[in-house]
Design a protein around this motif. Structure first.
Motif, short mmCIF file in Angstrom:
data_model
loop_
_atom_site.label_atom_id
_atom_site.label_comp_id
_atom_site.label_asym_id
_atom_site.label_seq_id
_atom_site.Cartn_x
_atom_site.Cartn_y
_atom_site.Cartn_z
N ALA A 176 45.60 35.14 48.44
CA ALA A 176 45.86 34.80 50.05
C ALA A 176 44.09 34.65 50.05
O ALA A 176 44.61 33.84 51.40
N ASN A 177 43.01 35.29 50.13
CA ASN A 177 42.33 34.74 50.58
C ASN A 177 40.98 33.75 49.81
O ASN A 177 40.21 33.56 49.14
N GLY A 178 41.91 33.46 48.32
CA GLY A 178 41.59 31.91 47.39
C GLY A 178 40.79 32.66 46.47
O GLY A 178 39.72 32.33 45.15
N TYR A 179 40.68 33.51 46.30
CA TYR A 179 40.22 35.11 44.48
C TYR A 179 41.20 34.96 43.44
O TYR A 179 42.59 36.01 43.52
N GLU A 180 41.27 33.68 42.21
CA GLU A 180 41.52 34.63 40.94
C GLU A 180 41.18 35.04 40.22
O GLU A 180 40.08 34.60 40.06
N TYR A 181 41.88 35.41 39.62
CA TYR A 181 41.08 36.08 38.05
C TYR A 181 40.87 35.47 37.42
O TYR A 181 41.31 34.81 37.24
N PRO A 182 39.31 35.24 36.91
CA PRO A 182 38.77 34.43 36.39
C PRO A 182 38.87 34.46 34.55
O PRO A 182 39.20 35.73 34.30
N ASP A 183 39.29 32.99 33.84
CA ASP A 183 39.11 33.26 33.01
C ASP A 183 37.80 33.75 31.79
O ASP A 183 37.87 33.92 31.20
N LEU A 184 36.92 33.91 32.41
CA LEU A 184 35.60 34.15 31.98
C LEU A 184 35.26 35.67 31.67
O LEU A 184 35.26 35.91 30.80
N TYR A 185 36.30 36.39 32.44
CA TYR A 185 36.59 37.61 32.05
C TYR A 185 37.02 37.47 31.27
O TYR A 185 36.86 39.02 30.10
N ARG A 186 38.30 36.84 31.23
CA ARG A 186 39.39 37.37 29.57
C ARG A 186 37.84 37.17 28.53
O ARG A 186 38.75 37.72 27.28
N ARG A 187 37.31 36.62 28.55
CA ARG A 187 36.27 36.31 27.50
C ARG A 187 35.20 36.93 27.26
O ARG A 187 35.00 37.10 25.91
N MET A 188 35.25 37.85 27.97
CA MET A 188 33.32 38.16 28.96
C MET A 188 34.03 39.60 28.48
O MET A 188 33.45 40.94 27.51
N PHE A 189 35.17 40.02 28.99
CA PHE A 189 36.18 41.70 28.77
C PHE A 189 36.84 42.38 28.03
O PHE A 189 37.21 43.30 27.30
N GLY A 190 37.74 40.95 27.54
CA GLY A 190 39.05 40.65 26.69
C GLY A 190 39.82 40.65 27.43
O GLY A 190 40.13 41.49 28.89
N HIS A 191 41.09 39.84 26.60
CA HIS A 191 42.24 39.71 27.44
C HIS A 191 43.32 40.87 27.88
O HIS A 191 44.27 40.89 29.16
N ASP A 192 42.90 42.33 27.09
CA ASP A 192 43.73 43.29 27.62
C ASP A 192 43.13 44.08 28.26
O ASP A 192 43.57 45.36 28.66
N TYR A 193 41.73 43.96 28.96
CA TYR A 193 41.14 44.45 29.43
C TYR A 193 41.50 45.62 30.45
O TYR A 193 42.05 44.11 31.75
N ARG A 194 41.21 47.00 30.53
CA ARG A 194 41.94 47.54 32.68
C ARG A 194 40.83 47.67 32.94
O ARG A 194 40.10 48.49 32.25
N PRO A 195 40.37 47.53 34.18
CA PRO A 195 38.75 48.08 34.55
C PRO A 195 39.58 49.22 35.02
O PRO A 195 40.06 50.17 35.34
N GLU A 196 37.46 50.67 34.27
CA GLU A 196 37.77 52.39 34.46
C GLU A 196 38.53 52.98 35.86
O GLU A 196 38.33 51.46 36.82
N PRO A 197 38.02 53.63 36.07
CA PRO A 197 39.05 54.64 36.62
C PRO A 197 37.98 54.60 37.72
O PRO A 197 38.91 54.19 39.11
N TYR A 198 36.40 54.29 37.91
CA TYR A 198 35.70 53.95 39.02
C TYR A 198 35.85 53.18 39.66
O TYR A 198 35.36 52.47 40.70
N ILE A 199 35.95 51.81 38.92
CA ILE A 199 36.06 50.39 39.11
C ILE A 199 37.20 50.55 39.97
O ILE A 199 37.57 50.01 41.30
N GLU A 200 38.12 50.98 39.40
CA GLU A 200 40.08 50.82 40.21
C GLU A 200 39.81 52.23 41.89
O GLU A 200 40.08 51.12 42.63
N ALA A 201 38.87 53.20 41.43
CA ALA A 201 39.19 53.96 42.72
C ALA A 201 37.97 52.94 44.31
O ALA A 201 38.57 53.31 44.87
N THR A 202 37.15 52.17 43.06
CA THR A 202 36.23 52.02 44.35
C THR A 202 37.02 50.62 45.29
O THR A 202 36.82 50.06 46.29
N TYR A 203 37.56 50.21 44.33
CA TYR A 203 38.42 48.88 44.74
C TYR A 203 39.78 49.30 46.19
O TYR A 203 39.75 48.82 46.68
N GLN A 204 39.56 50.57 45.74
CA GLN A 204 41.19 50.84 46.39
C GLN A 204 39.95 51.50 48.09
O GLN A 204 40.84 51.02 48.92
#
Ligand SMILES: [Fe+2]
Ligand SMILES: [Fe+2]
Length: 273
Positions: A176-204
């Motif tokens: 809605a704000n024009g932000y899609e998950y970038p391919d760059l992160y699939r390359r840098m972090f791995g296609h199956d990467y899930r952010p760590e719990p502290y990142i998820e909590a920060t996002y929330q």
């Protein structure tokens, strides 16, 4: 490799910034520029060949194949060969750090800030975009938090908030704000990467915060690919810096602030202890 001279000068921050650089600094910047172009080409060829993104396990297996960890700052490691002698800094003003020490991040940050300026963002957001990744010169791990800390004594709370939390927001799409998950992160972090719990909590937390929009706009105006034709210049931002960045009169690193040592580490990365 063929060099686009205009793109190269733009990558230095424009003609004014490049005229202030020593020949040695320009040679270093050219090397950096060529290596970035090469990385782009390799990535594009991989994409064209339909090559899939690595898995987190594959990326982890690469750890012991390198002499340095992936989180090391640009100033402390050469991408190829040896590090180069750094030019002395004429002063310890923010603009001099951009010209003499932020060689690995300034083009990216200038492109982001230029995009923010053109899309009519507030000056606090433009400044956040301009500063959002430069701390990667000293460290890349958790660069949102490090970056906000580096700038906190000198910018508004809102700008520091946007810098700190852009890191967590990058992993969460907001179409809605024009932000899609970038391919760059699939390359840098791995296609199956899930952010760590502290990142998820920060996002929330940030998702519900009154300044979510400011932090989100840093990710929206962030650049996820190197654009060799982008024309960028620090000159455009001198007034924004003047209005919103409290430059200490003693110079960054010498004002006895809680982060002065971080600025000195950027100014003098060759000090052994
Ligand atoms: Fe970032
Ligand atoms: Fe960025």
């Amino acid at each position: 490799m063929e060099i686009d001279r205009r793109a190269f000068v733009a990558s230095l921050g424009g003609a004014t910034a490049s005229s202030l650089m020593s020949d040695e600094a320009k040679a270093d910047a050219l090397e950096e520029f060529m290596s970035a172009r090469l990385n782009e080409t390799v990535a594009a060829q991989a994409g064209a060949a339909g090559q899939s993104f690595p898995s987190t396990a594959e990326l982890e297996a690469q750890i012991e194949t390198r002499p340095l960890r992936r989180g090391v700052g640009n100033l402390f490691a050469a991408r190829t060969g040896n590090v180069k002698r750094l030019p002395p800094m004429p002063s310890k003003r923010l603009v001099d750090f951009f010209t003499y020490r932020f060689a690995g991040t300034s083009n990216h940050c200038l492109q982001s800030a230029t995009k923010a300026l053109r899309s009519g963002m507030t000056e606090e957001v433009v400044l956040a975009c301009l500063l959002h990744d430069v701390v990667q010169e000293i460290i890349k791990v958790d660069h949102g938090w490090w970056g906000a800390q580096l700038f906190e004594p000198y910018v508004s709370e809102k700008t520091a908030f946007a810098i700190r939390y852009h890191q967590a927001l990058r992993f969460y799409a907001d179409p809605a704000n024009g932000y899609e998950y970038p391919d760059l992160y699939r390359r840098m972090f791995g296609h199956d990467y899930r952010p760590e719990p502290y990142i998820e909590a920060t996002y929330q937390m940030v998702r519900k915060h009154k300044w979510y929009g400011e932090a989100r706009m840093v990710t929206v105006n962030d650049l996820y690919a190197f654009d060799p034709n982008a024309q960028v210049s620090l000159d455009v931002f001198v007034d924004v810096i003047g209005r919103h960045f409290k430059q200490p009169k003693e110079g960054l690193g010498f004002d006895n602030s809680p982060v002065a040592h971080m600025w000195r580490s950027i100014a003098y990365p060759d000090h052994p202890l």
